[in-house]
Design a protein around this motif. Structure first.
Motif, PDB file in Angstrom:
ATOM      1  N   ASN A 106       0.794  -1.229   0.000  1.00  0.00           N
ATOM      2  CA  ASN A 106       0.000   0.000   0.000  1.00  0.00           C
ATOM      3  C   ASN A 106       0.828   1.281   0.000  1.00  0.00           C
ATOM      4  OD1 ASN A 106      -2.439  -1.513   0.057  1.00  0.00           O
ATOM      5  ND2 ASN A 106      -2.133  -1.816   2.258  1.00  0.00           N
ATOM      6  N   LYS A 107       2.111   1.162  -0.320  1.00  0.00           N
ATOM      7  CA  LYS A 107       2.950   2.344  -0.505  1.00  0.00           C
ATOM      8  C   LYS A 107       3.087   2.598  -2.013  1.00  0.00           C
ATOM      9  CE  LYS A 107       5.822   1.619   3.617  1.00  0.00           C
ATOM     10  NZ  LYS A 107       7.219   1.410   4.122  1.00  0.00           N
ATOM     11  N   PRO A 108       3.249   3.863  -2.421  1.00  0.00           N
ATOM     12  CA  PRO A 108       3.433   4.126  -3.854  1.00  0.00           C
ATOM     13  C   PRO A 108       4.826   3.700  -4.317  1.00  0.00           C
ATOM     14  CG  PRO A 108       3.605   6.166  -2.610  1.00  0.00           C
ATOM     15  CD  PRO A 108       3.193   5.099  -1.635  1.00  0.00           C
ATOM     16  N   GLY A 109       4.880   3.177  -5.533  1.00  0.00           N
ATOM     17  CA  GLY A 109       6.145   2.773  -6.123  1.00  0.00           C
ATOM     18  C   GLY A 109       6.231   3.265  -7.554  1.00  0.00           C
ATOM     19  N   ALA A 110       7.453   3.466  -8.039  1.00  0.00           N
ATOM     20  CA  ALA A 110       7.665   3.912  -9.412  1.00  0.00           C
ATOM     21  C   ALA A 110       9.035   3.426  -9.877  1.00  0.00           C
ATOM     22  CB  ALA A 110       7.567   5.432  -9.508  1.00  0.00           C
ATOM     23  N   VAL A 111       9.297   3.600 -11.180  1.00  0.00           N
ATOM     24  CA  VAL A 111      10.529   3.075 -11.770  1.00  0.00           C
ATOM     25  C   VAL A 111      11.107   4.046 -12.789  1.00  0.00           C
ATOM     26  CG1 VAL A 111       9.957   0.638 -11.385  1.00  0.00           C
ATOM     27  CG2 VAL A 111       9.145   1.766 -13.458  1.00  0.00           C
ATOM     28  N   PHE A 112      12.429   3.942 -13.016  1.00  0.00           N
ATOM     29  CA  PHE A 112      13.092   4.730 -14.048  1.00  0.00           C
ATOM     30  C   PHE A 112      14.273   3.942 -14.594  1.00  0.00           C
ATOM     31  CE2 PHE A 112      14.954   5.939 -10.002  1.00  0.00           C
ATOM     32  CZ  PHE A 112      16.319   6.059 -10.246  1.00  0.00           C
ATOM     33  N   THR A 113      14.710   4.302 -15.820  1.00  0.00           N
ATOM     34  CA  THR A 113      15.778   3.546 -16.466  1.00  0.00           C
ATOM     35  C   THR A 113      16.603   4.419 -17.402  1.00  0.00           C
ATOM     36  OG1 THR A 113      16.289   1.483 -17.649  1.00  0.00           O
ATOM     37  CG2 THR A 113      14.464   2.785 -18.492  1.00  0.00           C
ATOM     38  N   SER A 114      17.741   3.875 -17.805  1.00  0.00           N
ATOM     39  CA  SER A 114      18.603   4.507 -18.784  1.00  0.00           C
ATOM     40  C   SER A 114      19.053   3.447 -19.775  1.00  0.00           C
ATOM     41  CB  SER A 114      19.824   5.119 -18.079  1.00  0.00           C
ATOM     42  OG  SER A 114      20.713   5.674 -19.011  1.00  0.00           O
ATOM     43  N   THR A 115      19.023   3.790 -21.073  1.00  0.00           N
ATOM     44  CA  THR A 115      19.439   2.845 -22.106  1.00  0.00           C
ATOM     45  C   THR A 115      20.414   3.516 -23.064  1.00  0.00           C
ATOM     46  OG1 THR A 115      17.572   3.458 -23.535  1.00  0.00           O
ATOM     47  CG2 THR A 115      17.246   1.587 -22.068  1.00  0.00           C
ATOM     48  N   GLY A 116      21.201   2.697 -23.754  1.00  0.00           N
ATOM     49  CA  GLY A 116      22.170   3.218 -24.698  1.00  0.00           C
ATOM     50  C   GLY A 116      21.545   3.769 -25.963  1.00  0.00           C
ATOM     51  N   SER A 117      20.396   3.221 -26.353  1.00  0.00           N
ATOM     52  CA  SER A 117      19.737   3.680 -27.578  1.00  0.00           C
ATOM     53  C   SER A 117      18.249   3.884 -27.315  1.00  0.00           C
ATOM     54  CB  SER A 117      19.926   2.661 -28.704  1.00  0.00           C
ATOM     55  OG  SER A 117      19.231   1.462 -28.420  1.00  0.00           O
ATOM     56  N   LEU A 118      17.606   4.591 -28.222  1.00  0.00           N
ATOM     57  CA  LEU A 118      16.189   4.901 -28.056  1.00  0.00           C
ATOM     58  C   LEU A 118      15.339   3.640 -27.997  1.00  0.00           C
ATOM     59  CD1 LEU A 118      14.110   7.170 -27.823  1.00  0.00           C
ATOM     60  CD2 LEU A 118      13.986   7.222 -30.310  1.00  0.00           C
ATOM     61  N   HIS A 119      15.752   2.607 -28.719  1.00  0.00           N
ATOM     62  CA  HIS A 119      14.992   1.360 -28.739  1.00  0.00           C
ATOM     63  C   HIS A 119      15.732   0.260 -27.982  1.00  0.00           C
ATOM     64  CE1 HIS A 119      12.389   3.327 -31.562  1.00  0.00           C
ATOM     65  NE2 HIS A 119      13.433   3.639 -32.302  1.00  0.00           N
ATOM     66  N   GLY A 120      16.390   0.648 -26.898  1.00  0.00           N
ATOM     67  CA  GLY A 120      17.228  -0.279 -26.149  1.00  0.00           C
ATOM     68  C   GLY A 120      16.528  -1.053 -25.050  1.00  0.00           C
ATOM     69  N   GLY A 121      15.198  -1.076 -25.055  1.00  0.00           N
ATOM     70  CA  GLY A 121      14.477  -1.864 -24.055  1.00  0.00           C
ATOM     71  C   GLY A 121      13.990  -1.075 -22.862  1.00  0.00           C
ATOM     72  N   GLN A 122      13.771   0.229 -23.036  1.00  0.00           N
ATOM     73  CA  GLN A 122      13.331   1.046 -21.903  1.00  0.00           C
ATOM     74  C   GLN A 122      12.040   0.530 -21.278  1.00  0.00           C
ATOM     75  OE1 GLN A 122      13.104   5.223 -22.753  1.00  0.00           O
ATOM     76  NE2 GLN A 122      15.320   5.427 -22.944  1.00  0.00           N
ATOM     77  N   GLU A 123      11.022   0.309 -22.098  1.00  0.00           N
ATOM     78  CA  GLU A 123       9.721  -0.030 -21.534  1.00  0.00           C
ATOM     79  C   GLU A 123       9.706  -1.415 -20.903  1.00  0.00           C
ATOM     80  OE1 GLU A 123       6.809   0.890 -24.550  1.00  0.00           O
ATOM     81  OE2 GLU A 123       6.963   3.024 -24.120  1.00  0.00           O
ATOM     82  N   THR A 124      10.404  -2.385 -21.510  1.00  0.00           N
ATOM     83  CA  THR A 124      10.428  -3.718 -20.888  1.00  0.00           C
ATOM     84  C   THR A 124      11.246  -3.701 -19.590  1.00  0.00           C
ATOM     85  OG1 THR A 124      12.306  -4.380 -22.285  1.00  0.00           O
ATOM     86  CG2 THR A 124      10.090  -4.996 -23.036  1.00  0.00           C
ATOM     87  N   THR A 125      12.291  -2.884 -19.552  1.00  0.00           N
ATOM     88  CA  THR A 125      13.077  -2.767 -18.317  1.00  0.00           C
ATOM     89  C   THR A 125      12.225  -2.154 -17.212  1.00  0.00           C
ATOM     90  OG1 THR A 125      15.133  -2.556 -19.557  1.00  0.00           O
ATOM     91  CG2 THR A 125      15.155  -1.775 -17.289  1.00  0.00           C
ATOM     92  N   LEU A 126      11.494  -1.109 -17.537  1.00  0.00           N
ATOM     93  CA  LEU A 126      10.609  -0.485 -16.544  1.00  0.00           C
ATOM     94  C   LEU A 126       9.575  -1.484 -16.032  1.00  0.00           C
ATOM     95  CD1 LEU A 126      10.120   2.961 -18.313  1.00  0.00           C
ATOM     96  CD2 LEU A 126      11.435   2.518 -16.230  1.00  0.00           C
TER      97      LEU A 126
END
Length: 200
Positions: A106-126
């Motif tokens: 019941n606590k809020p959670g969130a995520v962030f990431t950094s990738t080498g390229s624009l299509h480097g898997g940002q959304e799947t990593t998140l």
């Protein structure tokens, strides 16, 4: 009730660390709320290899007490083949006790990431980082297309799943202004949510 949001990240080249600092700045924009920034040590396939007990520089290593004491949790990791990096996953895998006791429920959670390229898997990593948060019963907080200008402004990092940064193949691209803005917005949204939950 704690007024601190735990910003917990792993960074290899420093890009995810920079994003973590922007997230923390966003948390601090919310009256009465503060960020507790922590990292995790590297892991190694060599059993004898180990990191020092205290990092040489940057944020301190996370301890289980940080999770007990936080009002919310924001996880960050560079991508590793569309997934979170092993050091962060290793730390998360040690949280059976916190899962059993409902420490993060019941606590809020969130995520962030950094990738080498624009299509480097940002959304799947998140999304890979969201899965353990959901198992811990956390309330996932993302970004919005309207308030955060995702649709109109973003041509580098930034998704509705969380803040992100395109660091370049050498990890040397600085955060863009919009990436900084989105990271701060994410931190502020989690802090605002935690504050509202504390009032209910």
């Amino acid at each position: 009730m704690s007024r601190e949001i735990l910003v917990l990240y792993y960074s290899y080249n420093g890009a995810t660390e920079q994003l973590a600092n922007e997230v923390a700045r966003g948390v601090s924009r919310v009256d009465g709320m503060a960020a507790r920034v922590r990292t995790v040590p590297r892991v190694s396939p060599t059993i004898e290899a180990s990191e020092p007990a205290v990092p040489d520089a940057g944020a301190p290593y996370a301890e289980h007490d940080d999770l007990e004491e936080c009002a919310g949790l924001i996880l960050g990791s560079p991508t590793r083949f569309g997934n979170m990096a092993a050091p962060l996953k290793y730390f998360i895998d040690t949280l059976s006790g916190q899962w059993l006791s409902g420490t993060l429920a019941n606590k809020p959670g969130a995520v962030f990431t950094s990738t080498g390229s624009l299509h480097g898997g940002q959304e799947t990593t998140l999304m890979s980082m969201m899965l353990p948060l959901l198992h811990h019963g956390m309330l996932i907080t993302g970004l919005t297309y309207t308030a955060d200008d995702l649709l109109a402004e973003t041509d580098s990092g930034g998704t509705p799943y969380g803040a992100s940064h395109v660091s370049g193949t050498l990890g040397d691209k600085p955060l863009t202004d919009i990436e900084k803005k989105l990271a701060r917005n994410l931190g502020a949204r989690v802090a605002e949510t935690a504050r509202k939950l504390a009032r209910d």
